[in-house]
Design an enzyme around this catalytic site. Structure first.
Site, PDB file in Angstrom:
ATOM      1  N   ASP A  90       0.815  -1.215   0.000  1.00 37.63           N
ATOM      2  CA  ASP A  90       0.000   0.000   0.000  1.00 37.63           C
ATOM      3  C   ASP A  90       0.848   1.265   0.000  1.00 37.63           C
ATOM      4  O   ASP A  90       1.847   1.352   0.720  1.00 37.63           O
ATOM      5  CB  ASP A  90      -0.853   0.041   1.282  1.00 37.63           C
ATOM      6  CG  ASP A  90      -2.304  -0.294   1.015  1.00 37.63           C
ATOM      7  OD1 ASP A  90      -2.800   0.012  -0.091  1.00 37.63           O
ATOM      8  OD2 ASP A  90      -2.946  -0.859   1.916  1.00 37.63           O
ATOM      9  N   GLU A 186     -13.905  -2.668  -2.197  1.00 35.71           N
ATOM     10  CA  GLU A 186     -14.203  -2.927  -0.781  1.00 35.71           C
ATOM     11  C   GLU A 186     -15.603  -2.429  -0.429  1.00 35.71           C
ATOM     12  O   GLU A 186     -15.947  -1.264  -0.717  1.00 35.71           O
ATOM     13  CB  GLU A 186     -13.143  -2.223   0.103  1.00 35.71           C
ATOM     14  CG  GLU A 186     -13.388  -2.455   1.600  1.00 35.71           C
ATOM     15  CD  GLU A 186     -12.211  -2.075   2.481  1.00 35.71           C
ATOM     16  OE1 GLU A 186     -11.128  -1.726   1.955  1.00 35.71           O
ATOM     17  OE2 GLU A 186     -12.392  -2.133   3.718  1.00 35.71           O
TER      18      GLU A 186
HETATM   19  O1  KIV Z   1      -4.925  -2.225   3.901  1.00 36.87           O
HETATM   20  C1  KIV Z   1      -5.517  -3.272   3.599  1.00 36.87           C
HETATM   21  O2  KIV Z   1      -5.325  -4.346   4.195  1.00 36.87           O
HETATM   22  C2  KIV Z   1      -6.452  -3.228   2.492  1.00 36.87           C
HETATM   23  C3  KIV Z   1      -7.403  -4.370   2.342  1.00 36.87           C
HETATM   24  C4  KIV Z   1      -8.569  -4.123   3.220  1.00 36.87           C
HETATM   25  C5  KIV Z   1      -7.807  -4.585   0.941  1.00 36.87           C
HETATM   26  O3  KIV Z   1      -6.483  -2.277   1.781  1.00 36.87           O
END
Ligand code: KIV
Length: 271
Positions: A90, A186
Site C-alpha cells: 500500500d 471494498e
Molecule cells: O490495507 C488493507 O489491508 C487493504 C485491504 C482491506 C484490501 O487495503
C-alpha cells in the site's frame, strides 16, 4: 482441499490472463515473514502488505498514521520469503498526494520487494496512476470503501449504493484506462461489483463485494478470527475455525474462493 496446481511465480501479465481464463485469484494480507511463508507455500496468489497494519499491528483506530517507512519495513519482511505469490504494498495516506511523492514512495516499496503498489481512489489519483505506470511501476487501484477517506466518509460503510453506483463504475473504468493492473473493491453491493467485474478488463479483488469478483482478499487478523477491537464487518469469516491450523485455514479459504463458495450471501451486501 488441494494446493493450486500452478506453481510458477505470479507476474503482472499473468493476472490479466487469469481473468481471461476465469481463474479466481486468492489474496490475503500479511505483515511478516512467518505468515507470508505459510500463505505462499499453501497457494495464495497475491499477498498485500496493507496499511491495515496501522489498525491490526500498530493498534491505531484508522490507517491514517501509517508511514511509508512502516510499509517498507513490513514489505521487506514479507518479500524475503515469497517464492510464488505476487507482492502488493500500500501507498499509505498522503504518500500519493502528489505524483512526485507517489513516485518516491513507490520506488522505496519496489526496492523493498513489492511488485505492485496500491492506491486508494480515482479523481486526481488517475494522473498519479498514469505517472507511476509510465515509469514501470505496476498499480493496483482500490475503490468503494477507501479507508484512507474515513474522515470525509465519517465512518466505514458500504459504498456505491443508489446514485453512487454509476460514479463507482465510471471510476473503475477510468483507473483501468489510466493503467492500473488490478482493482480492489471494498464494501460494494454484489450486483455493482459484478457489473464492474464484467465491464472492466482488469481483475477485480473483492472484500465485502460479493462472489462475482475475479478474486478475494481478507485481512489476516479477520481471516484468523482475531478480535481486532473494532466492529466485525459482515464479510469477515474465521477460516482458522474451519481449517484447524494456519495452513488448513489457507487451504480452506483458497478452495472456497476458487470454488466460488466464499463469499456467500451471509458474507456479502445484496444491495
Ligand atoms: O490495507 C488493507 O489491508 C487493504 C485491504 C482491506 C484490501 O487495503
Amino acid at each position: 482441499m488441494s494446493i493450486h496446481a500452478d506453481s510458477k511465480p505470479w507476474t503482472v501479465p499473468a493476472l490479466a490472463e487469469a481473468k481471461r481464463n476465469g481463474q479466481k485469484l486468492v489474496m490475503l494480507t500479511a505483515y511478516d515473514a512467518g505468515f507470508a511463508r505459510s500463505f505462499d507455500a499453501n497457494g495464495v496468489d497475491l499477498i498485500l502488505v496493507g496499511d491495515s497494519l496501522g489498525m491490526v499491528v500498530q493498534g491505531h483506530d484508522s490507517t491514517l498514521p501509517v508511514s511509508v517507512e512502516d510499509v517498507v519495513y513490513h514489505t521487506r519482511a514479507v518479500a524475503s520469503v515469497l517464492q510464488r505469490a505476487l507482492l502488493v504494498s500500500d501507498l499509505p495516506f498522503g504518500a500519493d498526494a502528489t505524483p512526485e511523492r507517489a513516485l518516491e514512495a513507490s520506488l522505496q516499496l519496489l526496492k523493498a520487494g513489492a511488485e505492485m503498489v496500491k492506491i486508494e481512489g480515482a479523481g486526481f489519483k488517475l494522473d498519479i496512476i498514469r505517472h507511476l505506470v509510465e515509469r514501470e511501476i505496476p498499480v493496483c487501484s482500490h475503490l468503494g470503501l477507501t479507508p484512507q477517506s474515513v474522515l470525509r466518509l465519517g465512518g466505514y460503510r458500504v459504498q456505491g449504493r443508489g446514485d453512487a453506483a454509476q460514479q463507482l463504475l465510471d471510476d473503475a473504468k477510468a483507473v483501468a484506462e489510466a493503467g492500473a493492473s488490478l482493482l480492489v473493491l471494498e464494501c460494494v453491493p454484489t450486483p455493482l461489483a459484478g457489473r464492474v467485474t464484467a465491464e472492466t478488463a482488469i481483475p477485480t479483488i473483492g472484500i465485502g463485494a460479493g462472489p462475482e469478483c475475479d478474486g478475494q482478499v481478507l485481512v489476516l487478523h479477520d481471516f484468523l478470527g482475531l478480535d481486532s477491537g473494532h466492529r466485525r464487518p459482515k464479510f469477515v469469516k474465521d477460516f482458522l475455525a474451519e481449517g484447524g491450523s494456519v495452513a488448513g485455514a489457507v487451504l480452506a479459504y483458497a478452495d472456497a474462493v476458487r470454488a466460488g463458495t466464499f463469499p456467500d450471501a451471509e458474507h456479502a451486501y445484496a444491495s
